[in-house]
Write an enzyme that holds these catalytic residues in place. Structure first.
Site, PDB file in Angstrom:
ATOM      1  N   SER A  20      43.229 -22.315 -34.457  1.00  0.00           N
ATOM      2  CA  SER A  20      43.777 -23.433 -33.535  1.00  0.00           C
ATOM      3  C   SER A  20      45.200 -23.563 -33.686  1.00  0.00           C
ATOM      4  CB  SER A  20      43.016 -24.652 -33.506  1.00  0.00           C
ATOM      5  OG  SER A  20      43.645 -25.436 -32.495  1.00  0.00           O
ATOM      6  N   SER A  22      46.674 -26.038 -32.112  1.00  0.00           N
ATOM      7  CA  SER A  22      46.901 -27.309 -31.618  1.00  0.00           C
ATOM      8  C   SER A  22      47.396 -28.516 -32.559  1.00  0.00           C
ATOM      9  CB  SER A  22      45.667 -27.933 -30.738  1.00  0.00           C
ATOM     10  OG  SER A  22      45.492 -27.001 -29.811  1.00  0.00           O
ATOM     11  N   LYS A  71      32.705 -26.714 -25.423  1.00  0.00           N
ATOM     12  CA  LYS A  71      33.076 -27.625 -24.034  1.00  0.00           C
ATOM     13  C   LYS A  71      32.164 -27.826 -22.948  1.00  0.00           C
ATOM     14  CE  LYS A  71      37.954 -25.142 -23.996  1.00  0.00           C
ATOM     15  NZ  LYS A  71      38.762 -24.441 -23.404  1.00  0.00           N
ATOM     16  N   ASP A 107      42.610 -27.662 -18.615  1.00  0.00           N
ATOM     17  CA  ASP A 107      42.773 -26.104 -18.890  1.00  0.00           C
ATOM     18  C   ASP A 107      43.370 -25.593 -17.440  1.00  0.00           C
ATOM     19  OD1 ASP A 107      42.371 -25.559 -21.619  1.00  0.00           O
ATOM     20  OD2 ASP A 107      40.189 -25.353 -20.915  1.00  0.00           O
ATOM     21  N   ASN A 156      35.393  -8.871 -11.727  1.00  0.00           N
ATOM     22  CA  ASN A 156      34.915  -8.849 -13.069  1.00  0.00           C
ATOM     23  C   ASN A 156      34.181  -7.507 -13.421  1.00  0.00           C
ATOM     24  OD1 ASN A 156      34.789 -10.468 -15.574  1.00  0.00           O
ATOM     25  ND2 ASN A 156      32.405 -10.659 -15.161  1.00  0.00           N
ATOM     26  N   GLY A 250      50.516 -16.417 -21.604  1.00  0.00           N
ATOM     27  CA  GLY A 250      49.662 -17.370 -21.501  1.00  0.00           C
ATOM     28  C   GLY A 250      50.030 -18.701 -22.262  1.00  0.00           C
TER      29      GLY A 250
HETATM   30  N1  LIG Z   1      46.519 -19.606 -22.460  1.00  0.00           N
HETATM   31  C1  LIG Z   1      45.620 -20.592 -22.621  1.00  0.00           C
HETATM   32  O1  LIG Z   1      45.569 -21.900 -22.704  1.00  0.00           O
HETATM   33  C2  LIG Z   1      44.131 -20.119 -22.496  1.00  0.00           C
HETATM   34  C3  LIG Z   1      43.212 -20.904 -22.231  1.00  0.00           C
HETATM   35  C4  LIG Z   1      41.686 -20.508 -22.245  1.00  0.00           C
HETATM   36  C5  LIG Z   1      41.417 -19.187 -22.630  1.00  0.00           C
HETATM   37  N2  LIG Z   1      42.514 -18.236 -22.857  1.00  0.00           N
HETATM   38  C6  LIG Z   1      42.202 -16.814 -23.304  1.00  0.00           C
HETATM   39  O2  LIG Z   1      41.534 -16.461 -22.114  1.00  0.00           O
HETATM   40  C7  LIG Z   1      40.692 -15.296 -22.549  1.00  0.00           C
HETATM   41  C8  LIG Z   1      39.438 -15.484 -21.922  1.00  0.00           C
HETATM   42  O3  LIG Z   1      38.770 -16.726 -22.261  1.00  0.00           O
HETATM   43  P1  LIG Z   1      37.388 -17.301 -21.819  1.00  0.00           P
HETATM   44  O4  LIG Z   1      37.147 -18.631 -22.340  1.00  0.00           O
HETATM   45  O5  LIG Z   1      37.396 -17.213 -20.347  1.00  0.00           O
HETATM   46  O6  LIG Z   1      36.426 -16.242 -22.206  1.00  0.00           O
HETATM   47  P2  LIG Z   1      34.835 -15.909 -21.850  1.00  0.00           P
HETATM   48  O7  LIG Z   1      34.306 -17.129 -21.245  1.00  0.00           O
HETATM   49  O8  LIG Z   1      34.082 -15.106 -23.007  1.00  0.00           O
HETATM   50  O9  LIG Z   1      35.164 -14.728 -20.852  1.00  0.00           O
HETATM   51  C9  LIG Z   1      35.886 -13.592 -21.314  1.00  0.00           C
HETATM   52  C10 LIG Z   1      35.966 -12.722 -19.804  1.00  0.00           C
HETATM   53  O10 LIG Z   1      36.930 -11.300 -20.389  1.00  0.00           O
HETATM   54  C11 LIG Z   1      36.148 -10.269 -19.722  1.00  0.00           C
HETATM   55  N3  LIG Z   1      36.016  -9.086 -20.779  1.00  0.00           N
HETATM   56  C12 LIG Z   1      35.910  -9.317 -22.031  1.00  0.00           C
HETATM   57  N4  LIG Z   1      36.155  -8.078 -22.355  1.00  0.00           N
HETATM   58  C13 LIG Z   1      36.371  -7.289 -21.401  1.00  0.00           C
HETATM   59  C14 LIG Z   1      36.688  -5.782 -21.356  1.00  0.00           C
HETATM   60  N5  LIG Z   1      36.581  -4.874 -22.430  1.00  0.00           N
HETATM   61  N6  LIG Z   1      36.951  -5.272 -20.171  1.00  0.00           N
HETATM   62  C15 LIG Z   1      36.716  -6.198 -19.136  1.00  0.00           C
HETATM   63  N7  LIG Z   1      36.529  -7.501 -19.228  1.00  0.00           N
HETATM   64  C16 LIG Z   1      36.366  -7.839 -20.498  1.00  0.00           C
HETATM   65  C17 LIG Z   1      34.669 -10.864 -19.648  1.00  0.00           C
HETATM   66  O11 LIG Z   1      34.102 -10.177 -18.451  1.00  0.00           O
HETATM   67  P3  LIG Z   1      32.320  -9.904 -18.706  1.00  0.00           P
HETATM   68  O12 LIG Z   1      31.759 -11.067 -17.699  1.00  0.00           O
HETATM   69  O13 LIG Z   1      31.857  -8.587 -18.244  1.00  0.00           O
HETATM   70  O14 LIG Z   1      31.698  -9.928 -20.135  1.00  0.00           O
HETATM   71  C18 LIG Z   1      34.709 -12.217 -19.001  1.00  0.00           C
HETATM   72  O15 LIG Z   1      35.016 -12.325 -17.731  1.00  0.00           O
HETATM   73  C19 LIG Z   1      40.745 -15.382 -24.152  1.00  0.00           C
HETATM   74  O16 LIG Z   1      41.501 -14.092 -24.343  1.00  0.00           O
HETATM   75  C20 LIG Z   1      41.261 -16.745 -24.275  1.00  0.00           C
HETATM   76  O17 LIG Z   1      41.958 -16.600 -25.528  1.00  0.00           O
HETATM   77  C21 LIG Z   1      43.844 -18.833 -22.830  1.00  0.00           C
END
Ligand SMILES: NC(=O)c1ccc[n+]([C@@H]2O[C@H](COP(=O)([O-])OP(=O)(O)OC[C@H]3O[C@@H](n4cnc5c(N)ncnc54)[C@H](OP(=O)(O)O)[C@@H]3O)[C@@H](O)[C@H]2O)c1
Length: 285
Positions: A20, A22, A71, A107, A156, A250
């Site tokens: 993290s 943060s 969360k 978020d 997706n 991001g």
């Molecule tokens: N900038 C920020 O403040 C911030 C905040 C939150 C999250 N994030 C980033 O956002 C990303 C997602 O976080 P999350 O919490 O939403 O994760 P999550 O709930 O695990 O969701 C992951 C998503 O990515 C897709 N995915 C994973 N691998 C893939 C691949 N090889 N090809 C296509 N789709 C794929 C998944 O699709 P499926 O449903 O098909 O598995 C799902 O839609 C992370 O990298 C995280 O670090 C950034």
């Protein structure tokens, strides 16, 4: 930073927590503003969550952030949650008001604030494509709908997750035109032409991979927002720049969600520029 008997304690609960950024972001800002606060990382296993939440009350901790995997599960242990967190079904910020624990989700709002402040973009009247249907996509979708976006599509890899998301929110936001799309380039080519903002909410890009989306079908005015912030320039953002499109990483979302939590705990506006510079410096190393 000098800790004394008046120091107010904030922090983050997650498992694992060592990644993290943060603590660095918040402690830098507390010090800069001369606020007698500290932000600590707490590695809390899922089976210890209830106990850790009670400790917030018992130890008079001012507030915390929540990250993976807490969360959603944390909601059962709170006294109340705000409307947006309820719609999203997840809480990333708790405020302790005289032992009453109130949950928020910053978020999605953080994402909207980044759109507004970093890109001068308002979702009102815009057509938006969200790639991914996980936790981050949910928060972003709700904020965009609350923010006045009239058209939101979700694509997706696992198509039925996109469908489910759309089904769930179609009733709650009847004025928004929602659609779910399979993540294949032939389908996407047909709908990119009227897209104003494409958001990658998948984790693809963290390891140097690319979804190889057909970006040339987007209008030249379109914005690509990749919520991945490590690396700061993902292959998607590189491809967007090569296609002459506006590309944004991001970091802005990360900073603004933190700034909103900071405001909840301190009632002070966070210096977002300092937050961003602090994180960018760490991520570049
Ligand atoms: N900038 C920020 O403040 C911030 C905040 C939150 C999250 N994030 C980033 O956002 C990303 C997602 O976080 P999350 O919490 O939403 O994760 P999550 O709930 O695990 O969701 C992951 C998503 O990515 C897709 N995915 C994973 N691998 C893939 C691949 N090889 N090809 C296509 N789709 C794929 C998944 O699709 P499926 O449903 O098909 O598995 C799902 O839609 C992370 O990298 C995280 O670090 C950034």
């Amino acid at each position: 930073m000098e800790i004394d008997a008046d120091t107010k304690i904030t922090g983050i609960l997650g498992h694992p927590i060592h990644h993290s950024l943060s603590p660095l972001m918040h402690n830098t800002v507390f010090k800069h503003l001369g606020l007698n606060y500290v932000y600590l990382p707490f590695d809390v296993k899922p089976e210890d969550l209830k106990c850790a939440i009670n400790a917030i009350r018992c130890m008079n901790i001012v507030g915390v952030n929540l990250t993976i995997p807490h969360k959603e599960k944390v909601i059962a242990h709170l006294d109340r949650i705000d409307t947006e967190a309820e719609l999203i079904g997840a809480v990333n910020t708790i405020e302790n008001i005289d032992s009453e624990l109130v949950g928020f989700n910053t978020d999605g709002q953080g994402f909207l604030e980044s759109l507004k402040n970093d890109l001068g973009f308002s979702p009102k009247g815009k057509s938006i494509l969200i790639v991914g249907a996980g936790g981050a996509a949910r928060g972003i979708l709700v904020s965009l709908a609350l923010g006045g976006a009239p058209k939101i599509s979700v694509t997706n890899r696992t198509y039925n997750r996109a469908e489910k998301l759309i089904e769930e929110f179609s009733d709650r936001f009847p004025s928004v035109k929602f659609s779910a799309l399979p993540l294949d380039n032939n389908t996407l080519k047909n709908c990119l032409g009227d897209t104003d903002l494409l958001i990658n909410t998948t984790s693809v890009g963290m390891n140097g991979d690319s979804l190889r989306l057909p970006l040339s079908y987007l209008p030249k005015s379109a914005i690509i927002y990749d919520i991945v912030y490590n690396p700061l320039k993902t292959p998607l953002l590189r491809e967007a720049e090569e296609a002459g499109l506006t590309a944004h990483n991001g970091l802005g979302m990360l900073v603004f969600q933190g700034a909103l939590s900071f405001k909840i705990w301190t009632d002070v506006d966070a210096p977002v520029k300092l937050m961003k510079e602090t994180l960018a410096k760490r991520l570049f190393l």
